[in-house]
Write a protein that holds these residues in place. Structure first.
Motif, PDB file in Angstrom:
ATOM      1  N   LEU A  58       2.967   8.954 -12.289  1.00 32.15           N
ATOM      2  CA  LEU A  58       2.089   9.672 -11.675  1.00 32.15           C
ATOM      3  C   LEU A  58       0.633   8.803 -11.840  1.00 32.15           C
ATOM      4  N   VAL A  59       0.143   8.694 -10.538  1.00 31.30           N
ATOM      5  CA  VAL A  59      -1.233   7.851 -10.455  1.00 31.30           C
ATOM      6  C   VAL A  59      -2.232   8.812 -10.145  1.00 31.30           C
ATOM      7  N   THR A  63      -9.998   9.861  -5.057  1.00 28.42           N
ATOM      8  CA  THR A  63     -10.324  10.125  -3.707  1.00 28.42           C
ATOM      9  C   THR A  63      -8.899  10.091  -2.940  1.00 28.42           C
ATOM     10  N   ARG A  64      -8.723  11.154  -1.906  1.00 27.56           N
ATOM     11  CA  ARG A  64      -7.451  11.008  -1.126  1.00 27.56           C
ATOM     12  C   ARG A  64      -7.309   9.674  -0.510  1.00 27.56           C
ATOM     13  N   LYS A  65      -8.358   8.865  -0.129  1.00 26.81           N
ATOM     14  CA  LYS A  65      -8.163   7.798   0.561  1.00 26.81           C
ATOM     15  C   LYS A  65      -7.531   6.534  -0.320  1.00 26.81           C
ATOM     16  N   ALA A  66      -7.966   6.734  -1.510  1.00 22.36           N
ATOM     17  CA  ALA A  66      -7.396   5.506  -2.513  1.00 22.36           C
ATOM     18  C   ALA A  66      -5.875   5.972  -2.795  1.00 22.36           C
ATOM     19  N   LEU A  71      -0.272   4.199  -2.313  1.00 16.61           N
ATOM     20  CA  LEU A  71       1.143   4.609  -1.723  1.00 16.61           C
ATOM     21  C   LEU A  71       1.651   3.516  -0.745  1.00 16.61           C
ATOM     22  N   ALA A  72       0.754   3.305   0.280  1.00 16.45           N
ATOM     23  CA  ALA A  72       0.933   2.298   1.288  1.00 16.45           C
ATOM     24  C   ALA A  72       1.552   1.095   0.725  1.00 16.45           C
ATOM     25  N   ASP A  81      11.573   4.539  -3.692  1.00 17.24           N
ATOM     26  CA  ASP A  81      11.514   5.963  -4.312  1.00 17.24           C
ATOM     27  C   ASP A  81      10.084   6.569  -4.278  1.00 17.24           C
ATOM     28  N   SER A  82      10.092   7.873  -4.550  1.00 10.24           N
ATOM     29  CA  SER A  82       8.687   8.401  -4.452  1.00 10.24           C
ATOM     30  C   SER A  82       7.816   8.290  -5.701  1.00 10.24           C
TER      31      SER A  82
END
Length: 692
Positions: A58-59, A63-66, A71-72, A81-82
């Motif tokens: 879990l990270v 912000t959503r952008k970060a 993830l990218a 894996d997720s």
């Protein structure tokens, strides 16, 4: 994933941060030191070496952008894996929905805007935004309403509203939410923390699911968020946090950088890795960035430059805010190299109210631009109301504008900064209201200034004409979206540009007028440090001798931080140094001026070579070599690469890259070699070339 390949391009400190088995781990990552690289590589390396299961990672971000960028990057590294990454609010909401479902409870409705609920509860004449901001601050500090009044006094906070009113409205607001089965964003983190404490089954399930915790930008964590992290771990030590105390700029919103500084207090036995190698900015930019921190620069994380030398930052003083805006626009245009993108430059200011005048100057100069996050001035309710009044006015526009100025009254710049985007905000550039009355008046004062600017350009000014003129200034992107960004210091955090212009560096803006306590002034230093470290190569600073604020013209003084910044910059002299900045001038050597034909000829040849190289690299010419360095090379031409490296402004790294080319240019202009000397020899270092 190959674990070894994940380590290939890391410096020594980054390598330690990625591979150390220590836990809990604090990574102090200065500006430009590779924070996100280290965070993603550590996650990927742990997965690749089998010490972490990606399904249990879990990270937490701000912000959503970060979260999306992280993830990218993990996917680009080969992590298939997720991994779960999201903001504190988003993750807490997801876990609470699972908790409510497991208990057979109907999930409350999430309110994304609390103002419509708060506004009817607020006494007449009290701004609802002020109350909302104070309730948010109290929540972030993990305060009860009973504790809030004393905490406001202890923090030296200026809420702009009676604390007892905040307490009363807060109680009625909580009752309204309970009665209507609602939760707002501030309820999510506390609700998740409380559920983990109260429900052992829920807590065990969540701790099994997320065993490896990572927190980005830990300097922005507030006490409530820290409480959630500690409750989640429940004594476990699989935690890695990354942050920089020198970039802690959200204390006004409840964040507490001391939670990062005193990390071992909360997580005993924690290890620390310091990333202090900056790979973004020139030594000259970093010298300026360190100078503005003052005594705080002695803390861990002082930055070391790993880029070649560049031009020293320059300071210009202009007559007034209009002259400053047009000077900045001209400088932006002049530094735009053929073939380069406009987006390689940015103009940074302390407050939202300063952006519109600069945007208009860029429009007049023909520079594509955008105000990051939208035209925040025109989005403000009081500005829209004032504009509607100006458009309805049937008399002379100047009279209506004077009436508005009189309504605003005399004011000093004293607005609060811009917040990062989050689930609770619809914009990347939302504006909190720590001193809402001053913010509103500053916005209207900026509108008056723009109105006077408009009236000078239109022979028949009107309210409708002003409206159209303002709308024209808020756009300006090039056909491919390429544009100079105009952005506040706060909103610039996490971004970088080759060329940065910092405008409005005056006392009252930098530091902001209401920053009077030592803690507030320290935060203002850190904010300027963040702004300075956005620059990779070129840093230009400006301020104005006077500004029209409301109904009066106010004389201005340079930011007290400017003198410290200027004394750390070399080798260029300051442009128009004044006041405290003038003390630095004597410490900065003045470039040698060519005095004979041969020196002038070599200078011109070097300048022509520099222009060609700059065009090929799509950078401003002074990024290659600044004027002072060209003059030094032409006055005492070097013979060897060691000679080139000894010239101020070059150094060994640049000498290896540019030295052979410089020597070639100078050799073509060398006088005939003396008898017995090798053909084509350049003049001896330190020797004067003969005239003619």
């Amino acid at each position: 994933m190959d674990p070894a390949r994940l380590l290939d391009d890391l410096d020594a400190a980054q390598l330690e941060a990625v591979t150390t088995p220590a836990a809990p781990l604090r990574v102090l990552a200065g500006a430009g030191s590779g924070k996100t690289r280290v965070l993603t590589r550590r996650i990927a390396h742990r997965v690749a070496t089998g010490t972490a299961d990606p399904r249990h990672v879990l990270v937490l971000t701000f912000t959503r952008k970060a979260a999306g960028e992280l993830l990218a990057r993990l996917r680009a590294l080969g992590l298939r894996d997720s991994v779960t990454a999201g903001t504190f609010h988003a993750v807490a909401y997801a876990q609470l929905r699972a908790h409510w479902s497991d208990r057979g409870q109907r999930a409350p409705e999430l309110v994304d805007r609390r103002l419509p609920l708060i506004r009817p509860l607020v006494p007449k004449g009290v701004p609802a935004t002020d109350v909302s901001t104070e309730l948010e601050w109290a929540s972030a500090r993990d305060l009860t309403l009973d504790d809030y009044p004393a905490a406001v006094v202890a923090a030296g906070r200026r809420p702009g509203v009676d604390p007892e009113v905040v307490v009363d409205v807060g109680r009625r607001y909580a009752h309204t939410k309970q009665r209507r089965h609602l939760v707002d964003f501030d309820d999510l983190v506390r609700g998740c923390r409380d559920a983990l404490r109260a429900d052992p089954t829920f807590a065990a399930a969540q701790r099994w699911r997320f065993r490896h915790l990572f927190v980005d930008e830990f300097q922005d964590v507030n006490p409530l968020q820290l409480s959630l992290v500690r409750t989640w771990l429940d004594g476990a030590d699989d935690l890695c946090v990354v942050g920089d105390p020198h970039q802690a700029i959200y204390a006004w919103n409840g964040a507490d950088p001391e939670l990062l500084v005193d990390f071992e207090r909360w997580f005993p036995g924690a290890a620390t890795v310091v990333l202090d190698d900056n790979h973004r900015s020139t030594p000259q930019v970093l010298a300026a960035a360190a100078a503005v921190l003052g005594p705080a620069a002695t803390r861990p994380g002082a930055l070391r430059a790993h880029r070649p030398d560049g031009p020293a930052p320059t300071v210009h003083v202009l007559a007034d805010e209009s002259a400053e805006a047009h000077h900045v626009a001209r400088t932006v245009r002049d530094l735009h190299a053929p073939g380069a993108r406009w987006s390689s430059q940015a103009v940074l200011v302390r407050t939202n109210a300063q952006t519109a005048l600069l945007a208009e100057a860029l429009r007049v100069a023909g520079v594509p631009h955008r105000i990051r996050g939208g035209s925040s001035l025109l989005d403000r309710a009081e500005v829209r109301t004032a504009l509607a009044g100006l458009r309805r006015h049937t008399g002379p526009f100047s009279v209506a504008l004077d009436d508005l100025a009189a309504e605003v009254g005399p004011l000093e710049p004293d607005p609060e900064p811009s917040a990062p985007d989050d689930e609770s905000s619809s914009s990347d550039d939302a504006t909190p209201e720590g001193d809402a009355a001053a913010e509103r008046r500053a916005a209207l004062g900026a509108l008056v200034t723009l109105g006077r600017e408009y009236a000078r350009t239109d022979p028949r000014p009107s309210g409708d004409g002003f409206w159209g003129w303002l709308r024209a200034t808020s756009g300006g992107d090039g056909p491919d979206g390429d544009a100079v960004e105009v952005v506040t210091f706060h909103a610039a955090k996490g971004l970088e540009w080759p060329i940065v212009h910092l405008a409005g560096l005056e006392a009252g803006y930098v530091p902001i007028g209401h920053a009077r306590t030592p803690a507030a002034l320290d935060e203002e230093r850190r904010l300027l440090h963040v702004a300075v470290t956005r620059a990779e190569h070129v840093l230009r600073l400006t301020w104005a001798r006077q500004r029209t604020l409301g109904t009066r013209v106010v004389g201005r003084e340079p930011s007290p931080f400017l003198a410290e910044l200027a004394m750390a910059t070399a080798p260029e002299p300051l442009a128009n140094p004044v006041s405290g900045v003038a003390r630095a001038r004597a410490q900065v050597p003045t470039p040698v001026v060519p005095v004979d034909e041969a020196v002038a000829q070599r200078t011109d040849a070097l300048r022509d070579w520099r222009e060609r190289r700059a065009r090929a690299a799509a950078v401003p010419p002074e990024v290659v070599l600044d004027d002072a360095t060209l003059v030094a090379l032409a006055t005492e031409p070097p013979v060897t690469l060691d000679d080139v490296a000894a010239v101020p402004g070059i150094g060994p790294v640049r000498a290896r890259r540019l030295g052979p080319l410089v020597l070639e240019v100078l050799a073509e202009l060398s006088p005939p070699a003396p008898e017995g000397a090798p053909s084509g020899a350049a003049p001896r270092r330190g020797a004067r070339a003969p005239r003619g």
